[in-house]
Write a protein that holds these residues in place. Structure first.
Motif, mmCIF file in Angstrom:
data_model
loop_
_atom_site.group_PDB
_atom_site.id
_atom_site.type_symbol
_atom_site.label_atom_id
_atom_site.label_comp_id
_atom_site.label_asym_id
_atom_site.label_seq_id
_atom_site.Cartn_x
_atom_site.Cartn_y
_atom_site.Cartn_z
ATOM 1 N N GLY A 143 0.811 -1.216 0.000
ATOM 2 C CA GLY A 143 0.000 0.000 0.000
ATOM 3 C C GLY A 143 0.838 1.257 0.000
ATOM 4 O O GLY A 143 0.542 2.222 -0.716
ATOM 5 N N ALA A 144 1.913 1.253 0.785
ATOM 6 C CA ALA A 144 2.785 2.423 0.847
ATOM 7 C C ALA A 144 3.484 2.666 -0.479
ATOM 8 O O ALA A 144 3.633 3.816 -0.924
ATOM 9 C CB ALA A 144 3.809 2.245 1.969
ATOM 10 N N PHE A 194 -2.643 12.098 -3.336
ATOM 11 C CA PHE A 194 -3.423 10.937 -3.768
ATOM 12 C C PHE A 194 -3.876 10.117 -2.566
ATOM 13 O O PHE A 194 -4.988 9.578 -2.565
ATOM 14 C CB PHE A 194 -2.598 10.077 -4.723
ATOM 15 N N ALA A 195 -3.055 10.034 -1.536
ATOM 16 C CA ALA A 195 -3.445 9.299 -0.328
ATOM 17 C C ALA A 195 -4.709 9.899 0.280
ATOM 18 O O ALA A 195 -5.597 9.159 0.758
ATOM 19 C CB ALA A 195 -2.310 9.310 0.686
ATOM 20 N N ILE A 226 -5.109 -2.921 -8.890
ATOM 21 C CA ILE A 226 -6.230 -3.219 -7.997
ATOM 22 C C ILE A 226 -5.724 -3.571 -6.601
ATOM 23 O O ILE A 226 -6.225 -3.069 -5.589
ATOM 24 C CB ILE A 226 -7.087 -4.368 -8.568
ATOM 25 N N GLY A 227 -4.711 -4.450 -6.531
ATOM 26 C CA GLY A 227 -4.174 -4.844 -5.244
ATOM 27 C C GLY A 227 -3.487 -3.696 -4.527
ATOM 28 O O GLY A 227 -3.574 -3.567 -3.300
ATOM 29 N N GLY A 228 -2.793 -2.847 -5.287
ATOM 30 C CA GLY A 228 -2.144 -1.690 -4.681
ATOM 31 C C GLY A 228 -3.155 -0.754 -4.055
ATOM 32 O O GLY A 228 -2.967 -0.276 -2.921
ATOM 33 N N ALA A 234 -6.869 -0.061 2.755
ATOM 34 C CA ALA A 234 -6.902 -0.747 4.049
ATOM 35 C C ALA A 234 -5.968 -0.072 5.044
ATOM 36 O O ALA A 234 -6.307 0.097 6.225
ATOM 37 C CB ALA A 234 -6.536 -2.206 3.872
ATOM 38 N N ALA A 235 -4.780 0.327 4.593
ATOM 39 C CA ALA A 235 -3.821 0.981 5.478
ATOM 40 C C ALA A 235 -4.344 2.327 5.966
ATOM 41 O O ALA A 235 -3.979 2.786 7.056
ATOM 42 C CB ALA A 235 -2.496 1.172 4.770
#
Length: 259
Positions: free
Chosen positions: A187-188, A212-213, A243-245, A251-252
């Protein structure tokens, strides 16, 4: 792709050219994008019982070439906008913002995550999306009808187009796939790679750490188009990375966003 209304590319083998950027999104793509936007709203309402207020949509250059800009049209429709064409040439000349009564639902605050190829190929479309964002943000509408305008009135700059730095490509997590990397690291890396905001026809973009975060933290869902029927979602690393990123980043940030 002829099966997506692009009959202008036929016959294959004799008419080998790609899209004219001045014509995108094409009228057929706008109609299909509008229908796709309606399906997103319908599914979200069925699942959650309420309208989505904000989302992130992926824009890929390759998909835009195949579809004539369906994903652009889908995002614009969610915002309550549509392109304006010059009838003589078919070229896109501007944006029309539809009134709330015509849309029949609240507007959605759309953030666009553009690929490196999209950034390189479609500066005119980046300018078009940015113009739509600014027009919607400037409207005097209720915050429930127009969350983007509400954010703008609250002092949040309506920067809504994000991508990698000039010369960089990918989602930033490809090297972590298949490795012993925790989800927080994925995620980071995804958020760190999407480091620049793009406005107008400014090809270089500008650095926007954390921008963007902040948008992912507000997003109710991610839209990631799969337009090619000959390609499976799990066939390569690209879809997985994007998608996974996003999922790992959301989630983070404490967000349970739909995919």
């Amino acid at each position: 792709a002829p099966q997506r209304g692009r009959r202008d590319v036929l016959p294959t083998g004799r008419n080998l050219f790609t899209a004219d950027p001045r014509l995108l999104p094409a009228p057929t793509a706008v109609e299909l994008g509008r229908r796709a936007a309606d399906e997103v709203i319908r599914l979200y309402l069925q699942t959650h019982g309420e309208m989505p207020r904000a989302l992130v949509i992926d824009l890929w250059g390759s998909a835009t070439l195949r579809t004539g800009g369906e994903e652009i049209a889908q995002g614009l429709a969610l915002m309550g906008c549509r392109p304006v064409w010059d009838q003589a040439t078919g070229r896109v000349t501007g944006i029309e913002v539809l009134p709330p009564a015509s849309i029949g639902r609240p507007r959605v605050d759309v953030t666009w995550r553009i690929s490196g190829l999209f950034r390189d190929l479609f500066p005119a479309q980046i300018a078009l999306i940015d113009a739509a964002t600014k027009l919607v943000a400037a409207r005097e509408e209720d915050s429930e009808e127009n969350p983007l305008a509400a954010a703008a009135r609250g002092g949040t700059a309506p920067a809504r187009i994000f991508g990698t730095a000039p010369g960089a490509y990918g989602a930033g997590v490809e090297d972590l796939l298949g490795q012993d990397s925790g989800r927080e690291a994925v995620g980071a890396a995804y958020l760190a790679a999407t480091s620049h905001v793009y406005e107008g026809a400014e090809a270089e973009g500008r650095s926007a750490p954390g921008g963007f975060a902040a948008r992912v933290a507000e997003a109710d869902l991610l839209l990631h188009g799969s337009d090619d029927p000959g390609r499976d979602l799990l066939e390569g690393a690209e879809d997985v990375a994007h998608i996974g990123g996003f999922a790992a980043a959301a989630a983070a940030l404490g967000r349970e966003a739909d995919l």
